[in-house]
Each structure stands twice: as C-alpha cells, then as structure tokens.
Design a protein around this motif. Sequence first.
Motif, PDB file in Angstrom:
ATOM      1  N   VAL A  97       0.807  -1.138  -0.188  1.00 48.75           N
ATOM      2  CA  VAL A  97       0.217  -0.396  -0.121  1.00 48.75           C
ATOM      3  C   VAL A  97       0.874   1.414  -0.093  1.00 48.75           C
ATOM      4  N   ALA A  98       1.411   1.508   0.572  1.00 44.27           N
ATOM      5  CA  ALA A  98       2.568   2.761   0.701  1.00 44.27           C
ATOM      6  C   ALA A  98       3.336   2.343  -0.338  1.00 44.27           C
ATOM      7  N   VAL A  99       4.109   1.594  -1.158  1.00 45.89           N
ATOM      8  CA  VAL A  99       4.637   2.002  -1.933  1.00 45.89           C
ATOM      9  C   VAL A  99       3.919   1.617  -3.221  1.00 45.89           C
ATOM     10  N   VAL A 100       2.901   1.672  -3.140  1.00 45.15           N
ATOM     11  CA  VAL A 100       2.359   1.678  -4.577  1.00 45.15           C
ATOM     12  C   VAL A 100       1.556   2.819  -4.708  1.00 45.15           C
ATOM     13  N   LEU A 101       1.228   3.701  -3.454  1.00 41.66           N
ATOM     14  CA  LEU A 101       0.378   5.254  -3.305  1.00 41.66           C
ATOM     15  C   LEU A 101       1.421   6.539  -3.466  1.00 41.66           C
ATOM     16  N   ILE A 102       2.735   5.638  -2.868  1.00 39.10           N
ATOM     17  CA  ILE A 102       3.904   6.800  -3.493  1.00 39.10           C
ATOM     18  C   ILE A 102       3.963   7.004  -4.551  1.00 39.10           C
ATOM     19  N   ILE A 103       4.070   5.699  -5.113  1.00 38.90           N
ATOM     20  CA  ILE A 103       4.510   5.197  -7.316  1.00 38.90           C
ATOM     21  C   ILE A 103       3.297   6.340  -7.889  1.00 38.90           C
ATOM     22  N   ALA A 104       2.275   6.313  -6.621  1.00 38.61           N
ATOM     23  CA  ALA A 104       0.727   6.991  -7.983  1.00 38.61           C
ATOM     24  C   ALA A 104       0.658   8.555  -7.086  1.00 38.61           C
ATOM     25  N   ALA A 105       1.060   9.144  -6.453  1.00 39.98           N
ATOM     26  CA  ALA A 105       1.935  10.291  -5.624  1.00 39.98           C
ATOM     27  C   ALA A 105       3.115  10.206  -7.375  1.00 39.98           C
ATOM     28  N   MET A 106       4.176  10.009  -7.522  1.00 42.24           N
ATOM     29  CA  MET A 106       4.856  10.143  -8.192  1.00 42.24           C
ATOM     30  C   MET A 106       4.082  10.276  -9.441  1.00 42.24           C
ATOM     31  N   ALA A 107       3.541   9.311 -10.530  1.00 43.03           N
ATOM     32  CA  ALA A 107       2.834   9.732 -11.605  1.00 43.03           C
ATOM     33  C   ALA A 107       2.232  10.560 -11.651  1.00 43.03           C
ATOM     34  N   ALA A 108       1.363  11.010 -10.451  1.00 42.93           N
ATOM     35  CA  ALA A 108       0.040  12.345 -10.806  1.00 42.93           C
ATOM     36  C   ALA A 108      -0.012  13.481 -10.784  1.00 42.93           C
ATOM     37  N   GLY A 109       1.843  13.960 -10.214  1.00 36.55           N
ATOM     38  CA  GLY A 109       2.208  14.832  -9.970  1.00 36.55           C
ATOM     39  C   GLY A 109       2.356  15.795  -9.077  1.00 36.55           C
ATOM     40  N   PHE A 110       1.737  14.834  -7.709  1.00 32.11           N
ATOM     41  CA  PHE A 110       1.712  15.340  -6.861  1.00 32.11           C
ATOM     42  C   PHE A 110       3.295  15.299  -5.916  1.00 32.11           C
ATOM     43  N   TRP A 111       4.066  15.185  -6.688  1.00 30.88           N
ATOM     44  CA  TRP A 111       5.545  14.884  -5.874  1.00 30.88           C
ATOM     45  C   TRP A 111       6.707  15.764  -6.103  1.00 30.88           C
ATOM     46  N   GLU A 112       6.546  16.428  -7.144  1.00 30.18           N
ATOM     47  CA  GLU A 112       7.553  17.635  -7.394  1.00 30.18           C
ATOM     48  C   GLU A 112       7.674  19.196  -8.012  1.00 30.18           C
ATOM     49  N   SER A 113       8.382  19.788  -6.474  1.00 31.04           N
ATOM     50  CA  SER A 113       8.368  20.988  -6.127  1.00 31.04           C
ATOM     51  C   SER A 113       7.886  21.952  -7.363  1.00 31.04           C
ATOM     52  N   ARG A 114       6.580  22.953  -6.978  1.00 29.31           N
ATOM     53  CA  ARG A 114       6.879  23.693  -8.452  1.00 29.31           C
ATOM     54  C   ARG A 114       7.841  25.148  -8.032  1.00 29.31           C
ATOM     55  N   VAL A 115       8.939  25.273  -7.329  1.00 29.24           N
ATOM     56  CA  VAL A 115       9.327  26.240  -6.954  1.00 29.24           C
ATOM     57  C   VAL A 115      10.717  26.090  -7.611  1.00 29.24           C
ATOM     58  N   ALA A 116      11.170  26.850  -8.475  1.00 26.83           N
ATOM     59  CA  ALA A 116      11.910  26.878  -9.308  1.00 26.83           C
ATOM     60  C   ALA A 116      13.454  26.767  -8.966  1.00 26.83           C
ATOM     61  N   ALA A 117      14.536  26.309  -8.956  1.00 29.79           N
ATOM     62  CA  ALA A 117      15.792  25.794  -8.820  1.00 29.79           C
ATOM     63  C   ALA A 117      16.163  27.085  -8.828  1.00 29.79           C
ATOM     64  N   SER A 118      16.327  28.452  -9.335  1.00 30.99           N
ATOM     65  CA  SER A 118      17.225  29.578  -9.413  1.00 30.99           C
ATOM     66  C   SER A 118      16.518  30.292  -7.856  1.00 30.99           C
ATOM     67  N   ASP A 119      15.103  29.884  -8.142  1.00 33.22           N
ATOM     68  CA  ASP A 119      14.731  30.656  -6.138  1.00 33.22           C
ATOM     69  C   ASP A 119      15.028  29.919  -5.394  1.00 33.22           C
ATOM     70  N   TYR A 120      14.636  28.664  -5.696  1.00 35.81           N
ATOM     71  CA  TYR A 120      15.384  28.183  -4.318  1.00 35.81           C
ATOM     72  C   TYR A 120      16.653  27.750  -3.281  1.00 35.81           C
ATOM     73  N   ALA A 121      17.324  28.545  -4.762  1.00 35.21           N
ATOM     74  CA  ALA A 121      18.822  29.145  -4.485  1.00 35.21           C
ATOM     75  C   ALA A 121      18.966  30.495  -4.373  1.00 35.21           C
ATOM     76  N   PHE A 122      18.353  30.485  -4.339  1.00 38.44           N
ATOM     77  CA  PHE A 122      18.654  32.642  -3.982  1.00 38.44           C
ATOM     78  C   PHE A 122      17.792  32.344  -2.654  1.00 38.44           C
ATOM     79  N   TRP A 123      17.105  31.482  -2.186  1.00 39.59           N
ATOM     80  CA  TRP A 123      16.373  31.562  -0.519  1.00 39.59           C
ATOM     81  C   TRP A 123      17.768  31.018  -0.103  1.00 39.59           C
ATOM     82  N   LEU A 124      18.359  30.200  -0.358  1.00 40.30           N
ATOM     83  CA  LEU A 124      19.019  28.740   0.078  1.00 40.30           C
ATOM     84  C   LEU A 124      20.343  29.626   0.631  1.00 40.30           C
ATOM     85  N   SER A 125      20.990  31.328  -0.364  1.00 37.97           N
ATOM     86  CA  SER A 125      22.013  31.737   0.231  1.00 37.97           C
ATOM     87  C   SER A 125      21.272  32.382   1.295  1.00 37.97           C
TER      88      SER A 125
END
Length: 314
Positions: free
Chosen positions: A279-307
């Motif tokens: 159940v855990a693995v299937v739901l994690i894979i489903a979340a990834m496949a459905a697009g509920f996984w990857e952050s929409r924060v741009a890497a450049s914005d992340y780098a700015f606030w990381l600094s």
Amino acid sequence: MRNRRFIQAFFLICSVYLGFAFVKFLKAVQAGDFSVVKPGGVEAFLPISAIMALKRLIFTGNWDWIHPAGLSLLLIFILVSFLFRRSFCGYICPVGFFSEVVSLIGRNKGMNRYAGYAVSVIKYAGAGFFLYFIVIKMPVEAITAFLNAPYNFVADAKMLDFFVSPGQGTIIFVIVAIGLTLVFKGFWCKYLCPYGVFLSIFSAVSPLVIKRDKDACVNCMKCTKACPMDIQVHKVNIMMNPDCIGCHDCLAVRHNEKCLQTCKKDIKANHLSMAVFAVAVVLIIAAMAAGFWESRVAASDYAFWLSKLNQLSH
C-alpha cells in the motif's frame, strides 16, 4: 517479524539515499546548476508544514505546491495508519527502526506504569501544542502566508542543517533519549514522539483490530515479550492501546491461531506486513505519477533563498 525488519531496513536505506541525493541537489543549486531535481521524499521530514498544508487543503481545496511530496506522504501515512493501525511507526519510520534496534541491544525492560504516565506527558503536551495552534487556532490565511514564506521554501535545507549541525541542547537530548531507550523498551516511540500521537488519532478508528480469545490464551506471554512498545498484550481483550504501532509482532509469535486474531477475519502477520509495504509503495508511486510530488519552486528561486538560509526565521 523477519518481513517487518526487511521492510524497515528498506525504508531506512531509502531515507539515507534521499539524504545523500538532497545534499547533491543543494551543492548543485549552490554552484548554479539548476538542472538537478530536488528529491521530494525529503519533505517527509517536514511534518508540521505538511499538517498545515493538509488543513488548508481541507478548507480551500488548494494543494501545497511548495512541498507537494510532504503533503502526499502525510496523507499516505495517515491512510496506512487507518488501515493497519499506526503501521507507519512499525514499518516505515527510520527513527522508530533505530529506536527498536537500540532497545534490542539494551536492557529491554519496561518502565514503571505510573512513571510512564508521567513521562508520556511530554509527547502529549508537544502534540497537543502543535495540533491546537495549527489545527484549531491558526487561521487558513496565516497558514497560507507561512507556506508561501521564504522560510518554508528552504525548510528542508533548514532541517538538514539541524541534523548535520545540531546545537548543544539537541545533542544532550539525543544522548539522553538513546540512553533511556537502552534501559526502557521503546522509550522514544512510547514516551516522547509527538508524531505518533497524531497518527494514533487515525489508528483509533482503524477497521483492523487485534483481539485476544481468553479461552484460547495459554498465558505464554509470547505476545507481550515480542511487543516493542511494552504493551501487556496477554492481558487485553481488544487491542485499543494508542501506543500500539501496528507492527503485528504479537501475531507473528502467537501460540495458536485462535489466541490472537484480527477482528472479523484472521490475517497472518506476514500477509499484513506485505500489505503495509504494498500500500505504501503503490501510493508513493501513484503520487509521483499523478504529479503530486515535484515542487514547483524554481531551482533558481530555491538557490536564492538558500543563500540567505541563516537570515531566515519562522
């Protein structure tokens, strides 16, 4: 019981891998390479942000795209805890696995019942504090403001910094917690972890309940000895203890197939273990496949606030 150890080891390895992958991501964005994708799984270590996001989702229908994997994982952990009685703690949590290992190499004794009640105040007070101010007190507008704040953008980096460079107080607390876990069985999970209290709310209404047939019980106490949470399983009729982590170890060592059973239809411990994992693995894979996984924060914005990480606060 062996299956459960393999599953715990699997998720521990995944956690370690995610840690290294996240460090690789941080180094890449700091060097100006924005092609590396942040491993979403690290957001599992941001439960407070995820609980806030869950409340906003319930009231507004808006998903958290800052830490989408964190919200997905929280929902998965809640579902697993509902279906299999807080099995996130018994199968998935790497801290819980470490706690069990420490207990096994220690004295492995139980704490006095009344002393245990007193110490448990820590976890219930901690959980109550966060749940009151987030779930009850904090308005959705304030939650939205927090989720969209620069601090939350790089909260996972802040959390990594907490683990890599802990303060003196944190080090002392960890040493004391490990020492007490060496002496008292399941000390961290049973007496200190507030996340377990949160999941026990959903576990309390789980359809999967273990019951003891007192007529079939031979009082061998194998179930109690196997319980990592030091629950007196051989004395209960129906397992409703909020400390139960749904590990099913008691079922794995039961003296016969009637003394301990799951309600309505008996299910073997090995089958439950594989069901939790699937159940855990299937739901994690489903979340990834459905697009509920990857952050929409741009890497450049992340780098700015990381600094500016050391300049950011809640």
